[in-house]
Write a protein that holds these residues in place. Structure first.
Motif, PDB file in Angstrom:
ATOM      1  N   THR A 165       1.094  -1.363   0.173  1.00 18.20           N
ATOM      2  CA  THR A 165       0.265   0.435   0.008  1.00 18.20           C
ATOM      3  C   THR A 165       1.324   1.056   0.204  1.00 18.20           C
ATOM      4  OG1 THR A 165       0.249  -0.198   2.252  1.00 18.20           O
ATOM      5  CG2 THR A 165      -2.417  -1.150   0.839  1.00 18.20           C
ATOM      6  N   GLU A 166       1.755   0.760  -0.449  1.00 18.55           N
ATOM      7  CA  GLU A 166       2.813   2.406  -0.403  1.00 18.55           C
ATOM      8  C   GLU A 166       3.180   3.028  -1.608  1.00 18.55           C
ATOM      9  OE1 GLU A 166       6.432   0.864   1.475  1.00 18.55           O
ATOM     10  OE2 GLU A 166       5.420  -0.240   3.103  1.00 18.55           O
ATOM     11  N   GLY A 167       2.886   2.676  -3.006  1.00 19.75           N
ATOM     12  CA  GLY A 167       3.088   2.679  -4.425  1.00 19.75           C
ATOM     13  C   GLY A 167       3.753   2.326  -4.567  1.00 19.75           C
ATOM     14  N   ASP A 168       4.698   1.082  -4.078  1.00 17.32           N
ATOM     15  CA  ASP A 168       5.611   0.058  -4.978  1.00 17.32           C
ATOM     16  C   ASP A 168       4.891  -0.731  -6.483  1.00 17.32           C
ATOM     17  OD1 ASP A 168       7.926  -0.412  -2.859  1.00 17.32           O
ATOM     18  OD2 ASP A 168       6.832  -0.254  -1.767  1.00 17.32           O
ATOM     19  N   VAL A 169       5.409   0.432  -7.731  1.00 12.20           N
ATOM     20  CA  VAL A 169       4.744  -0.859  -8.613  1.00 12.20           C
ATOM     21  C   VAL A 169       5.657  -2.037  -9.032  1.00 12.20           C
ATOM     22  CG1 VAL A 169       4.803  -0.080 -11.545  1.00 12.20           C
ATOM     23  CG2 VAL A 169       4.530   1.814  -9.812  1.00 12.20           C
ATOM     24  N   LYS A 170       6.828  -2.401  -9.519  1.00 12.51           N
ATOM     25  CA  LYS A 170       8.043  -3.113  -9.685  1.00 12.51           C
ATOM     26  C   LYS A 170       9.549  -3.218  -9.188  1.00 12.51           C
ATOM     27  CE  LYS A 170       8.685  -5.348 -13.555  1.00 12.51           C
ATOM     28  NZ  LYS A 170       8.790  -5.724 -14.521  1.00 12.51           N
ATOM     29  N   VAL A 171       9.756  -3.859  -8.684  1.00 11.16           N
ATOM     30  CA  VAL A 171      11.142  -4.136  -8.850  1.00 11.16           C
ATOM     31  C   VAL A 171      11.900  -4.798  -9.973  1.00 11.16           C
ATOM     32  CG1 VAL A 171      13.363  -5.118  -7.331  1.00 11.16           C
ATOM     33  CG2 VAL A 171      11.478  -4.328  -6.421  1.00 11.16           C
ATOM     34  N   TYR A 172      12.715  -3.972 -10.495  1.00 10.24           N
ATOM     35  CA  TYR A 172      12.867  -4.214 -11.848  1.00 10.24           C
ATOM     36  C   TYR A 172      14.963  -5.456 -11.850  1.00 10.24           C
ATOM     37  CZ  TYR A 172      10.193  -0.569 -13.744  1.00 10.24           C
ATOM     38  OH  TYR A 172       9.184   0.261 -13.525  1.00 10.24           O
ATOM     39  N   THR A 173      15.552  -6.351 -13.306  1.00 13.55           N
ATOM     40  CA  THR A 173      16.253  -6.985 -13.076  1.00 13.55           C
ATOM     41  C   THR A 173      17.535  -5.913 -13.625  1.00 13.55           C
ATOM     42  OG1 THR A 173      16.142  -7.771 -14.847  1.00 13.55           O
ATOM     43  CG2 THR A 173      15.530  -9.396 -12.675  1.00 13.55           C
ATOM     44  N   PRO A 174      18.091  -5.632 -13.451  1.00 13.32           N
ATOM     45  CA  PRO A 174      19.427  -5.409 -14.020  1.00 13.32           C
ATOM     46  C   PRO A 174      19.299  -5.958 -15.614  1.00 13.32           C
ATOM     47  CG  PRO A 174      20.730  -6.245 -12.259  1.00 13.32           C
ATOM     48  CD  PRO A 174      18.997  -6.727 -12.503  1.00 13.32           C
ATOM     49  N   LYS A 175      18.339  -6.666 -16.325  1.00 13.85           N
ATOM     50  CA  LYS A 175      18.183  -7.135 -17.202  1.00 13.85           C
ATOM     51  C   LYS A 175      16.971  -6.246 -18.135  1.00 13.85           C
ATOM     52  CE  LYS A 175      17.665 -10.169 -21.299  1.00 13.85           C
ATOM     53  NZ  LYS A 175      17.792 -11.595 -21.297  1.00 13.85           N
ATOM     54  N   GLU A 176      16.331  -5.664 -17.210  1.00 15.08           N
ATOM     55  CA  GLU A 176      14.820  -4.785 -17.403  1.00 15.08           C
ATOM     56  C   GLU A 176      15.116  -3.332 -17.637  1.00 15.08           C
ATOM     57  OE1 GLU A 176      11.260  -7.413 -15.797  1.00 15.08           O
ATOM     58  OE2 GLU A 176      12.388  -6.601 -14.123  1.00 15.08           O
ATOM     59  N   LEU A 177      16.135  -2.903 -16.332  1.00 21.16           N
ATOM     60  CA  LEU A 177      16.790  -1.896 -16.685  1.00 21.16           C
ATOM     61  C   LEU A 177      17.268  -1.183 -18.031  1.00 21.16           C
ATOM     62  CD1 LEU A 177      17.176  -1.102 -12.731  1.00 21.16           C
ATOM     63  CD2 LEU A 177      15.277  -0.323 -14.207  1.00 21.16           C
ATOM     64  N   ALA A 178      18.547  -1.889 -18.265  1.00 25.19           N
ATOM     65  CA  ALA A 178      19.029  -1.863 -19.373  1.00 25.19           C
ATOM     66  C   ALA A 178      18.283  -2.075 -20.927  1.00 25.19           C
ATOM     67  CB  ALA A 178      19.874  -3.371 -19.917  1.00 25.19           C
ATOM     68  N   ILE A 193      27.016  -2.945  -9.259  1.00 20.62           N
ATOM     69  CA  ILE A 193      25.986  -3.997  -8.266  1.00 20.62           C
ATOM     70  C   ILE A 193      26.403  -4.227  -7.030  1.00 20.62           C
ATOM     71  CG2 ILE A 193      24.614  -5.972  -8.211  1.00 20.62           C
ATOM     72  CD1 ILE A 193      23.387  -6.220 -10.760  1.00 20.62           C
ATOM     73  N   PHE A 194      26.254  -3.957  -6.285  1.00 21.06           N
ATOM     74  CA  PHE A 194      26.972  -4.265  -4.529  1.00 21.06           C
ATOM     75  C   PHE A 194      25.974  -4.779  -3.772  1.00 21.06           C
ATOM     76  CE2 PHE A 194      28.048  -2.691  -0.713  1.00 21.06           C
ATOM     77  CZ  PHE A 194      28.881  -3.072  -0.638  1.00 21.06           C
ATOM     78  N   PHE A 195      25.631  -5.965  -3.378  1.00 21.08           N
ATOM     79  CA  PHE A 195      24.468  -6.821  -2.583  1.00 21.08           C
ATOM     80  C   PHE A 195      22.635  -6.022  -3.233  1.00 21.08           C
ATOM     81  CE2 PHE A 195      27.960  -6.591   0.682  1.00 21.08           C
ATOM     82  CZ  PHE A 195      28.075  -7.885   0.063  1.00 21.08           C
ATOM     83  N   GLN A 196      22.298  -5.299  -2.499  1.00 23.63           N
ATOM     84  CA  GLN A 196      20.407  -5.765  -3.277  1.00 23.63           C
ATOM     85  C   GLN A 196      20.853  -3.821  -3.601  1.00 23.63           C
ATOM     86  OE1 GLN A 196      21.125  -7.911  -0.319  1.00 23.63           O
ATOM     87  NE2 GLN A 196      20.509  -8.953  -1.690  1.00 23.63           N
ATOM     88  N   ILE A 197      21.800  -3.386  -4.243  1.00 23.27           N
ATOM     89  CA  ILE A 197      21.398  -2.114  -4.780  1.00 23.27           C
ATOM     90  C   ILE A 197      22.229  -2.156  -6.297  1.00 23.27           C
ATOM     91  CG2 ILE A 197      22.274   0.195  -5.405  1.00 23.27           C
ATOM     92  CD1 ILE A 197      23.000   0.411  -2.010  1.00 23.27           C
ATOM     93  N   GLN A 198      21.319  -2.444  -7.228  1.00 21.10           N
ATOM     94  CA  GLN A 198      22.409  -1.392  -8.958  1.00 21.10           C
ATOM     95  C   GLN A 198      22.053  -0.643  -8.588  1.00 21.10           C
ATOM     96  OE1 GLN A 198      19.179  -3.289 -11.631  1.00 21.10           O
ATOM     97  NE2 GLN A 198      17.444  -3.237  -9.891  1.00 21.10           N
ATOM     98  N   TYR A 199      23.000   0.231  -9.642  1.00 20.44           N
ATOM     99  CA  TYR A 199      23.438   2.143  -9.833  1.00 20.44           C
ATOM    100  C   TYR A 199      23.932   2.168 -11.233  1.00 20.44           C
ATOM    101  CZ  TYR A 199      26.658   6.156  -9.210  1.00 20.44           C
ATOM    102  OH  TYR A 199      26.872   7.471  -9.042  1.00 20.44           O
TER     103      TYR A 199
END
Length: 206
Positions: A165-178, A193-199
């Motif tokens: 209920t926080e407005g989260d749409v989806k989490v993306y994979t690196p492939k999806e973001l690229a 990519i560092f643990f739970q962060i993709q930058y």
């Protein structure tokens, strides 16, 4: 299984309005701090850079970057309460209330546009990427730090759709973001990519 209907922007606004005055002491604020520290450590920029933080919450990231080099900081958040708190905490910067699809700043106003753990809240990421192109100078950079949840991404997104209920749409994979970046006119200049962060540091494809 049918998807639950969400008004993501309304959900985000209501949730962050509710926690604005206590954001740093919430679970969301705790997690966000890791992303902000990662950006401060990895992002290089010159003095007096014009920076817009989209999904700025209480303005902490701009304050952290200003400790590294003096910046001309601006923040955007969907929560009017967050904007009030940010303005009080960081009067040296400019904060506005708005959505990532219609950002209320002039074209070519920024050298850097940053999204720290906020991109997954955008219901129309293509529209945001178009707005980012408009707002940045010709050689400006878009910086996106997002959640990275390998292996269980699909299950996590199903859970978000059903229960968040926080407005989260989806989490993306690196492939999806690229693919999303490439298809919307952006080139990845730097990726970590560092643990739970993709930058990502991106530039416009001219």
């Amino acid at each position: 299984m049918a998807h639950k209907h969400h008004d993501y922007e309304s959900e985000s606004e209501q949730f962050y309005d509710h926690i604005a005055n206590n954001f740093d002491h919430t679970f969301d604020g705790f997690l966000a701090r890791f992303f902000k520290k990662f950006i401060k450590k990895n992002l290089e920029f010159p003095e007096q850079s014009r920076i817009l933080d989209v999904g700025c919450a209480n303005g902490t990231l701009l304050g952290m970057l200003n400790e590294k080099h003096t910046i001309l900081g601006n923040g955007l958040d969907i929560s009017s309460e967050m904007v009030k708190v940010a303005t009080k905490l960081h009067p040296e910067f400019t904060f506005k209330r708005g959505t990532a699809e219609e950002i209320p700043f002039e074209s070519t106003s920024f050298d850097l546009l940053i999204c720290s753990a906020s991109f997954h809240h955008f219901p129309n990421p293509k529209r945001f990427l178009s707005e980012a192109k408009r707002l940045l100078t010709a050689d400006g950079r878009l910086v996106i730090a997002e959640i990275h949840i390998p292996v269980v991404t699909k299950i996590y997104n199903w859970r978000l759709n059903r229960f968040s209920t926080e407005g989260d749409v989806k989490v993306y994979t690196p492939k999806e973001l690229a693919k999303l970046f490439e298809n919307n006119g952006w080139k990845i200049n730097r990726k970590k990519i560092f643990f739970q962060i993709q930058y990502y540091e991106l530039e416009k494809i001219h």
